[in-house]
Structures are given as structure tokens and as C-alpha cells.
Motif scaffolding. Structure first.
Motif, PDB file in Angstrom:
ATOM      1  N   MET A  97       3.846 -26.659 -70.915  1.00  0.00           N
ATOM      2  CA  MET A  97       3.619 -25.515 -71.787  1.00  0.00           C
ATOM      3  C   MET A  97       2.177 -25.481 -72.283  1.00  0.00           C
ATOM      4  O   MET A  97       1.511 -24.434 -72.256  1.00  0.00           O
ATOM      5  CB  MET A  97       4.579 -25.546 -72.980  1.00  0.00           C
ATOM      6  N   ASN A  98       1.658 -26.629 -72.738  1.00  0.00           N
ATOM      7  CA  ASN A  98       0.289 -26.685 -73.228  1.00  0.00           C
ATOM      8  C   ASN A  98      -0.711 -26.318 -72.136  1.00  0.00           C
ATOM      9  O   ASN A  98      -1.727 -25.656 -72.405  1.00  0.00           O
ATOM     10  CB  ASN A  98      -0.018 -28.073 -73.789  1.00  0.00           C
ATOM     11  N   LEU A 101      -0.641 -22.539 -71.794  1.00  0.00           N
ATOM     12  CA  LEU A 101      -1.327 -21.894 -72.917  1.00  0.00           C
ATOM     13  C   LEU A 101      -2.848 -22.017 -72.772  1.00  0.00           C
ATOM     14  O   LEU A 101      -3.587 -21.086 -73.097  1.00  0.00           O
ATOM     15  CB  LEU A 101      -0.877 -22.523 -74.239  1.00  0.00           C
ATOM     16  N   GLY A 104      -4.167 -19.383 -70.733  1.00  0.00           N
ATOM     17  CA  GLY A 104      -3.880 -18.039 -71.206  1.00  0.00           C
ATOM     18  C   GLY A 104      -2.645 -17.432 -70.573  1.00  0.00           C
ATOM     19  O   GLY A 104      -2.480 -16.201 -70.568  1.00  0.00           O
ATOM     20  N   LYS A 105      -1.752 -18.280 -70.080  1.00  0.00           N
ATOM     21  CA  LYS A 105      -0.549 -17.806 -69.399  1.00  0.00           C
ATOM     22  C   LYS A 105       0.686 -18.013 -70.278  1.00  0.00           C
ATOM     23  O   LYS A 105       0.744 -18.963 -71.073  1.00  0.00           O
ATOM     24  CB  LYS A 105      -0.353 -18.555 -68.079  1.00  0.00           C
ATOM     25  N   PRO A 106       1.697 -17.169 -70.140  1.00  0.00           N
ATOM     26  CA  PRO A 106       2.965 -17.392 -70.860  1.00  0.00           C
ATOM     27  C   PRO A 106       3.748 -18.520 -70.208  1.00  0.00           C
ATOM     28  O   PRO A 106       3.537 -18.854 -69.039  1.00  0.00           O
ATOM     29  CB  PRO A 106       3.684 -16.048 -70.723  1.00  0.00           C
ATOM     30  N   ASP A 172      -0.228 -19.593 -84.211  1.00  0.00           N
ATOM     31  CA  ASP A 172      -0.739 -18.726 -83.150  1.00  0.00           C
ATOM     32  C   ASP A 172       0.263 -18.537 -82.009  1.00  0.00           C
ATOM     33  O   ASP A 172       0.047 -17.677 -81.153  1.00  0.00           O
ATOM     34  CB  ASP A 172      -2.040 -19.297 -82.580  1.00  0.00           C
ATOM     35  N   LEU A 173       1.318 -19.342 -81.987  1.00  0.00           N
ATOM     36  CA  LEU A 173       2.313 -19.190 -80.925  1.00  0.00           C
ATOM     37  C   LEU A 173       3.144 -17.938 -81.160  1.00  0.00           C
ATOM     38  O   LEU A 173       3.547 -17.633 -82.282  1.00  0.00           O
ATOM     39  CB  LEU A 173       3.246 -20.401 -80.871  1.00  0.00           C
ATOM     40  N   VAL A 181       6.923 -18.299 -74.305  1.00  0.00           N
ATOM     41  CA  VAL A 181       5.962 -18.735 -75.325  1.00  0.00           C
ATOM     42  C   VAL A 181       4.556 -18.386 -74.853  1.00  0.00           C
ATOM     43  O   VAL A 181       4.171 -18.689 -73.714  1.00  0.00           O
ATOM     44  CB  VAL A 181       6.059 -20.250 -75.571  1.00  0.00           C
ATOM     45  N   SER A 182       3.798 -17.757 -75.724  1.00  0.00           N
ATOM     46  CA  SER A 182       2.396 -17.466 -75.445  1.00  0.00           C
ATOM     47  C   SER A 182       1.593 -17.780 -76.699  1.00  0.00           C
ATOM     48  O   SER A 182       2.152 -18.064 -77.755  1.00  0.00           O
ATOM     49  CB  SER A 182       2.216 -15.994 -75.034  1.00  0.00           C
ATOM     50  N   SER A 183       0.269 -17.743 -76.570  1.00  0.00           N
ATOM     51  CA  SER A 183      -0.574 -18.076 -77.717  1.00  0.00           C
ATOM     52  C   SER A 183      -1.737 -17.109 -77.804  1.00  0.00           C
ATOM     53  O   SER A 183      -2.313 -16.696 -76.790  1.00  0.00           O
ATOM     54  CB  SER A 183      -1.116 -19.500 -77.596  1.00  0.00           C
ATOM     55  N   ARG A 186      -6.299 -20.023 -76.749  1.00  0.00           N
ATOM     56  CA  ARG A 186      -6.116 -21.015 -75.697  1.00  0.00           C
ATOM     57  C   ARG A 186      -6.296 -22.445 -76.205  1.00  0.00           C
ATOM     58  O   ARG A 186      -5.866 -23.390 -75.552  1.00  0.00           O
ATOM     59  CB  ARG A 186      -7.106 -20.756 -74.557  1.00  0.00           C
TER      60      ARG A 186
END
Length: 369
Positions: A97-98, A101, A104-106, A172-173, A181-183, A186
Motif C-alpha cells: 500500500m505504501n 501511495l 500516486g496510485k490507489p 491525508d488518506l 485507499v489513496s492519498s 505521496r
């Protein structure tokens, strides 16, 4: 991670020669009573392992050896699964996931990770942002995303400020209803080292109840949750003194209660004669230095374990001047703090639960004298 030590609990062992002689000298009726008392002591089953980069231990009372073995296997299997899913610097779902993020991707997260992230965001808001698992890049910069750490990781002020100017935060999530999940930034990287252990306590307690285990003490790196009792007596635990090898205080855990400690004495390094601990202040980007240790006692509930883990971070960072406001905001009213100067601070609700193995220290009240 800091440890809340469990006081030793041992089953009745084989009599020593002196004890055998004493038993022969006892009157018959008294001998029967003594032996009957020993036979009624519940068998205690304890098993330990090493997960989440820390020691974990499960103690079970009131069931057969086979039932205890099955429960232990189920709980430690759960812990290993969480370790593989939530590790911040070894291959895991959290690392994937990190990485997404950072590009810049979900990322489509599992239901369990989504639930943890949402709960962590809520606790971060309640703690005025002092509990913030979104600062994983800062934690990595300071060298605490490693099994071994020392002052060779000491970052430059410029490196810290380069991250701080971007103000990474779990706030920011953005978590969609379908688990995506996106942010907004970055630079956000989630590190659940200050929360996952408590969450594991709650899942383990639920699993034990499903298996019919009503009496157990679960210890994940010093975060403890009690189920039932040990032979009708409350589980006894001790709180580690932050500067000596002994105990600061002891207390009895009631059914469903959880206790957690944040301290500067387990994961830290020294640089230039100054101690730098693993708990970072999200406002400055530097290790917190207001406290030596903070212990919170969480009331029974489905997330008592998670609360005992996460709710100790903000008071530790904020220090005695803000500890009461921060703990009350998260629903916790039982707090023990040792500040940077070594002074002991308590809420009255916590003081009522503590026993002092040595001389009682001078008490300063978080909630007024």
C-alpha cells in the motif's frame, strides 16, 4: 517496544525436601486441607513467541492442556498472519500500500486493513494529531524501521525538515467505501507499530472467546489484555520502571481490561549524550522528550486493546501539561506518567488501582489534587 511486565504465575511444583518434612508434621486434617487446596489450583498454560518484532505470550487458565494447545495455535497463527500483513519494512500488504501511495496510485486494501486505518484516523483526530501513523517516512529516516538501530542513523536537520515541510499525516488518506485507499500526498507512509499490537490483542481475545476460553492473559510486547481471571483471582501485572530493572507499580486487571505503555527505555539510541526514543513528535519530526513512560488502562470493550496501545502515545508526546486533555479526548481516564525529570504523575482513577512494591513515590496529580 516498551514492556508492561507480567508478574510470574507458576503452577504448583514438586515439594522440596523441607516442604515434604513440613507436610509430614502437619496434623492429618490440616494436611488434607493443604493438599486439597493445592489440587484445586487451576493449571496454567503459557506459551511464548516472537512476533511484530517483540515478545508475545499467552497464558490460559481453566482448560485442559489440549484445549489450551488448540487455542494457542489459533492465536499465534493469527499473530503471524497480522505480522505478514502489517509489517512496515518487510514484505507485507502494508508495504504494498505504501509503495502504491508513493507512486500516486490507489490501493485496494483488505477489509481488516481498512478497518484498522479508519480507526487509526479517528484516534489521530481525537489526539489532536499527536498519534499519527502516517509519518512512516520519518520513522524510517530516524532508523527505527529496523531490527537494529543506533546513532549511525542520526539524520540531519535538513533531512528532517525536508519531510516536515510536506506535513505527512494519516489524515491525508482517503478511504473509499469499496476499500480503495489513496492519498493526497505521496510522502505519506503508514507505520502501524504503535497501534497494530493493540489491535492484535482485541482479535486474539475475540478468537479465544469463540474457542470457549474465558480466562487468559494476552501479552503482545507489553500491551496486555485480560480475560476472566486466574483461578478466581484477578490477573496480576506489573509496570516496568523506566530507569531501573525493577517494577514501578503493580495492579490487578479485571475481565476485558487492557493496559499499554509507551516509554523511551526499550527502543532508543544515544547521540551526543541525549536519549532519542522511537516515539516521534509529528509536530517537530524529532523524538519526543517530555516523558520517560506513560501507561494507560483501557476499560473493557471491543477495542480495549487498540486503545491501550494507541492512547498512550499522545500523552507521552504532549507531556504532563497536556496529558489529561489528550487522554480524556480518547475516552481514557486511568493514566500513569513519569515525566522527563522522573516525577510521577497520576489520575485519581489510576491511583486507586495501583500498588507500590517499594516506597510510594511523590505523586503529582494530572487531574488536580
Amino acid at each position: 517496544m516498551p514492556r508492561t511486565e507480567v508478574l510470574a504465575a507458576t503452577a504448583v511444583g514438586r515439594p522440596t525436601l523441607r516442604r515434604r518434612l513440613l507436610l509430614w508434621l502437619l496434623p492429618p486434617l490440616l494436611l488434607i486441607a493443604v493438599l486439597g487446596l493445592a489440587l484445586r489450583q487451576p493449571e496454567l498454560h503459557s506459551q511464548g513467541s516472537y512476533v511484530f518484532g517483540t515478545r508475545v505470550q499467552l497464558s490460559i487458565s481453566g482448560v485442559s492442556a489440549e484445549e489450551a494447545r488448540q487455542a494457542e495455535n489459533a492465536v499465534f497463527s493469527l499473530f503471524e498472519d497480522m505480522h505478514r500483513s502489517l509489517h512496515a519494512w518487510q514484505p507485507s500488504e502494508l508495504m504494498r500500500m505504501n509503495a502504491a501511495l508513493a507512486e500516486g496510485k490507489p490501493f485496494t486494501a483488505s477489509p481488516r486493513l481498512v478497518e484498522i486505518l479508519r480507526a487509526a484516523q479517528a484516534l489521530s483526530r481525537e489526539s489532536q494529531g499527536l498519534f499519527d501513523p502516517g509519518i512512516g517516512r520519518l520513522i524510517q529516516l530516524w532508523g527505527f524501521q529496523d531490527d537494529q538501530f543506533n546513532d549511525s542513523h542520526f539524520p540531519t536537520d535538513a533531512a528532517v525538515q525536508a519531510l516536515m515541510v510536506q506535513h505527512p499525516s494519516i489524515a491525508d488518506l482517503q478511504i473509499a467505501a469499496d476499500g480503495t485507499v489513496s492519498s493526497r500526498k505521496r510522502v505519506v507512509a503508514v507505520d502501524l507499530g504503535g497501534y497494530a499490537k493493540g489491535w492484535a490483542l482485541d482479535l486474539a481475545a475475540a478468537r479465544l472467546r469463540q474457542l470457549g476460553v474465558s480466562n487468559a492473559l494476552i501479552d503482545v510486547g507489553g500491551n496486555l489484555l485480560a480475560l476472566g481471571s486466574k483461578g478466581g483471582e484477578p490477573w496480576q501485572v506489573g509496570i516496568q520502571h523506566p530507569r531501573t530493572s525493577g517494577l514501578l507499580a503493580t495492579l490487578q486487571l479485571q475481565d476485558g481490561e487492557a493496559i499499554g505503555t509507551s516509554g523511551d527505555y526499550y527502543r532508543y539510541f544515544s547521540h551526543g549524550g541525549i536519549r532519542y526514543c522511537h516515539i516521534l513528535d509529528p509536530r517537530s519530526g524529532y523524538p519526543a522528550r517530555q516523558s520517560q513512560t506513560v501507561t494507560v488502562l483501557a476499560d473493557p470493550g471491543p477495542h480495549a486493546g487498540a486503545m491501550s496501545d494507541g492512547a498512550s502515545k499522545a500523552p507521552f508526546i504532549g507531556g504532563p501539561g497536556h496529558a489529561l486533555t489528550l487522554s480524556r479526548a480518547t475516552g481514557v481516564n486511568k493514566v500513569l506518567m513519569v515525566d522527563a525529570a522522573g516525577q510521577v504523575w497520576l489520575t485519581h482513577a489510576m491511583a486507586a488501582r495501583l500498588h507500590w512494591p517499594g516506597p510510594r513515590p511523590v505523586i503529582h496529580w494530572l487531574d488536580g489534587g
